[in-house]
Design a protein around this motif. Structure first.
Motif, PDB file in Angstrom:
ATOM      1  N   VAL A 102      12.231  38.307  28.115  1.00  0.00           N
ATOM      2  CA  VAL A 102      13.411  39.156  28.311  1.00  0.00           C
ATOM      3  C   VAL A 102      14.217  39.263  27.020  1.00  0.00           C
ATOM      4  CG1 VAL A 102      15.614  39.348  29.520  1.00  0.00           C
ATOM      5  CG2 VAL A 102      13.568  38.696  30.775  1.00  0.00           C
ATOM      6  N   ILE A 103      14.386  38.157  26.335  1.00  0.00           N
ATOM      7  CA  ILE A 103      15.195  38.135  25.106  1.00  0.00           C
ATOM      8  C   ILE A 103      14.565  38.998  24.015  1.00  0.00           C
ATOM      9  CG2 ILE A 103      15.968  36.656  23.209  1.00  0.00           C
ATOM     10  CD1 ILE A 103      16.379  34.449  25.277  1.00  0.00           C
ATOM     11  N   ASN A 104      13.252  39.003  23.936  1.00  0.00           N
ATOM     12  CA  ASN A 104      12.557  39.751  22.894  1.00  0.00           C
ATOM     13  C   ASN A 104      12.396  41.236  23.211  1.00  0.00           C
ATOM     14  OD1 ASN A 104      12.262  37.535  21.229  1.00  0.00           O
ATOM     15  ND2 ASN A 104      10.355  36.918  22.205  1.00  0.00           N
ATOM     16  N   ASP A 105      13.052  41.721  24.231  1.00  0.00           N
ATOM     17  CA  ASP A 105      13.017  43.138  24.607  1.00  0.00           C
ATOM     18  C   ASP A 105      11.597  43.671  24.738  1.00  0.00           C
ATOM     19  OD1 ASP A 105      15.775  43.444  24.765  1.00  0.00           O
ATOM     20  OD2 ASP A 105      15.934  43.799  22.608  1.00  0.00           O
ATOM     21  N   SER A 106      10.805  43.008  25.550  1.00  0.00           N
ATOM     22  CA  SER A 106       9.448  43.497  25.764  1.00  0.00           C
ATOM     23  C   SER A 106       9.493  44.784  26.592  1.00  0.00           C
ATOM     24  CB  SER A 106       8.592  42.441  26.455  1.00  0.00           C
ATOM     25  OG  SER A 106       8.769  42.476  27.836  1.00  0.00           O
ATOM     26  N   THR A 107       8.369  45.458  26.656  1.00  0.00           N
ATOM     27  CA  THR A 107       8.329  46.738  27.368  1.00  0.00           C
ATOM     28  C   THR A 107       8.420  46.562  28.880  1.00  0.00           C
ATOM     29  OG1 THR A 107       5.924  46.672  27.396  1.00  0.00           O
ATOM     30  CG2 THR A 107       6.982  47.845  25.570  1.00  0.00           C
ATOM     31  N   ASP A 108       7.973  45.417  29.395  1.00  0.00           N
ATOM     32  CA  ASP A 108       8.016  45.166  30.833  1.00  0.00           C
ATOM     33  C   ASP A 108       8.507  43.738  31.085  1.00  0.00           C
ATOM     34  OD1 ASP A 108       7.707  45.590  33.542  1.00  0.00           O
ATOM     35  OD2 ASP A 108       5.592  45.026  33.524  1.00  0.00           O
ATOM     36  N   PRO A 109       9.829  43.479  30.948  1.00  0.00           N
ATOM     37  CA  PRO A 109      10.331  42.114  31.099  1.00  0.00           C
ATOM     38  C   PRO A 109      10.286  41.645  32.554  1.00  0.00           C
ATOM     39  CG  PRO A 109      12.159  43.619  30.846  1.00  0.00           C
ATOM     40  CD  PRO A 109      10.907  44.417  30.646  1.00  0.00           C
ATOM     41  N   LYS A 147      21.212  41.520  35.782  1.00  0.00           N
ATOM     42  CA  LYS A 147      21.308  40.846  37.075  1.00  0.00           C
ATOM     43  C   LYS A 147      20.712  39.445  36.988  1.00  0.00           C
ATOM     44  CE  LYS A 147      19.016  43.889  39.385  1.00  0.00           C
ATOM     45  NZ  LYS A 147      18.348  44.624  40.452  1.00  0.00           N
ATOM     46  N   PHE A 148      21.323  38.529  37.752  1.00  0.00           N
ATOM     47  CA  PHE A 148      20.782  37.177  37.842  1.00  0.00           C
ATOM     48  C   PHE A 148      19.536  37.209  38.728  1.00  0.00           C
ATOM     49  CE2 PHE A 148      20.583  32.804  39.364  1.00  0.00           C
ATOM     50  CZ  PHE A 148      20.688  32.126  38.165  1.00  0.00           C
ATOM     51  N   PRO A 149      18.455  36.540  38.344  1.00  0.00           N
ATOM     52  CA  PRO A 149      17.185  36.625  39.091  1.00  0.00           C
ATOM     53  C   PRO A 149      17.156  35.724  40.334  1.00  0.00           C
ATOM     54  CG  PRO A 149      16.890  35.294  37.144  1.00  0.00           C
ATOM     55  CD  PRO A 149      18.290  35.830  37.082  1.00  0.00           C
ATOM     56  N   TRP A 150      17.899  36.094  41.368  1.00  0.00           N
ATOM     57  CA  TRP A 150      17.938  35.301  42.602  1.00  0.00           C
ATOM     58  C   TRP A 150      16.561  35.218  43.259  1.00  0.00           C
ATOM     59  CZ3 TRP A 150      21.800  32.229  43.331  1.00  0.00           C
ATOM     60  CH2 TRP A 150      23.051  32.548  42.828  1.00  0.00           C
ATOM     61  N   ALA A 151      15.824  36.283  43.232  1.00  0.00           N
ATOM     62  CA  ALA A 151      14.509  36.291  43.884  1.00  0.00           C
ATOM     63  C   ALA A 151      13.584  35.256  43.235  1.00  0.00           C
ATOM     64  CB  ALA A 151      13.884  37.676  43.815  1.00  0.00           C
ATOM     65  N   TYR A 152      13.648  35.140  41.918  1.00  0.00           N
ATOM     66  CA  TYR A 152      12.831  34.152  41.213  1.00  0.00           C
ATOM     67  C   TYR A 152      13.192  32.742  41.675  1.00  0.00           C
ATOM     68  CZ  TYR A 152      10.935  31.379  37.361  1.00  0.00           C
ATOM     69  OH  TYR A 152      10.270  30.442  36.620  1.00  0.00           O
ATOM     70  N   GLY A 153      14.473  32.485  41.799  1.00  0.00           N
ATOM     71  CA  GLY A 153      14.920  31.170  42.253  1.00  0.00           C
ATOM     72  C   GLY A 153      14.473  30.857  43.664  1.00  0.00           C
ATOM     73  N   LEU A 154      14.550  31.828  44.552  1.00  0.00           N
ATOM     74  CA  LEU A 154      14.135  31.609  45.939  1.00  0.00           C
ATOM     75  C   LEU A 154      12.629  31.367  46.055  1.00  0.00           C
ATOM     76  CD1 LEU A 154      16.329  34.240  47.801  1.00  0.00           C
ATOM     77  CD2 LEU A 154      16.592  31.758  47.783  1.00  0.00           C
ATOM     78  N   VAL A 155      11.862  32.115  45.295  1.00  0.00           N
ATOM     79  CA  VAL A 155      10.407  31.932  45.333  1.00  0.00           C
ATOM     80  C   VAL A 155      10.017  30.565  44.771  1.00  0.00           C
ATOM     81  CG1 VAL A 155       8.222  32.758  44.348  1.00  0.00           C
ATOM     82  CG2 VAL A 155       9.852  34.378  45.303  1.00  0.00           C
TER      83      VAL A 155
END
Length: 101
Positions: A46-53, A59-67
């Motif tokens: 995400v920090i390196n500005d990739s094409t598909d982060p 937004k905070f990644p709540w879904a990542y935390g729940l999974v």
């Protein structure tokens, strides 16, 4: 990566390690190492500005935390299942009241 660690290590640890505390601790250490590595990898993407982060910067990644928490809990369930299977196979399982062992 955390799913692979969970699938490959949780049940065998429960089955092979006699101590429940040792099996759960070993699983937790392996999972948390993989979680740290995976999270760092995704954040750097995400920090390196990739094409598909993996995450949206806004937004905070709540879904990542729940999974990840769900996978962590499922791993503890697999450790418990490994203990249960081993106890049943060796005859050390609990018997109902009134039934001779």
């Amino acid at each position: 990566m955390i799913a692979i660690i969970t699938v490959l290590s949780a049940f065998p640890l429960g089955y092979l390690v006699r101590s429940r505390l040792a099996a759960n601790t070993t699983y937790a250490v392996a999972y948390l190492w993989a979680f740290t590595f995976q999270t760092l990898y995704l954040i750097l993407d995400v920090i390196n500005d990739s094409t598909d982060p993996a995450f949206d910067k806004q937004k905070f990644p709540w879904a990542y935390g729940l999974v990840t928490v769900s996978i962590f809990a499922a791993g503890f369930g697999l450790v418990a299942l490994g203990h249960y299977v081993r106890d049943r196979r060796t005859g050390r399982g609990r018997h109902p009241v009134g039934v001779a062992a």
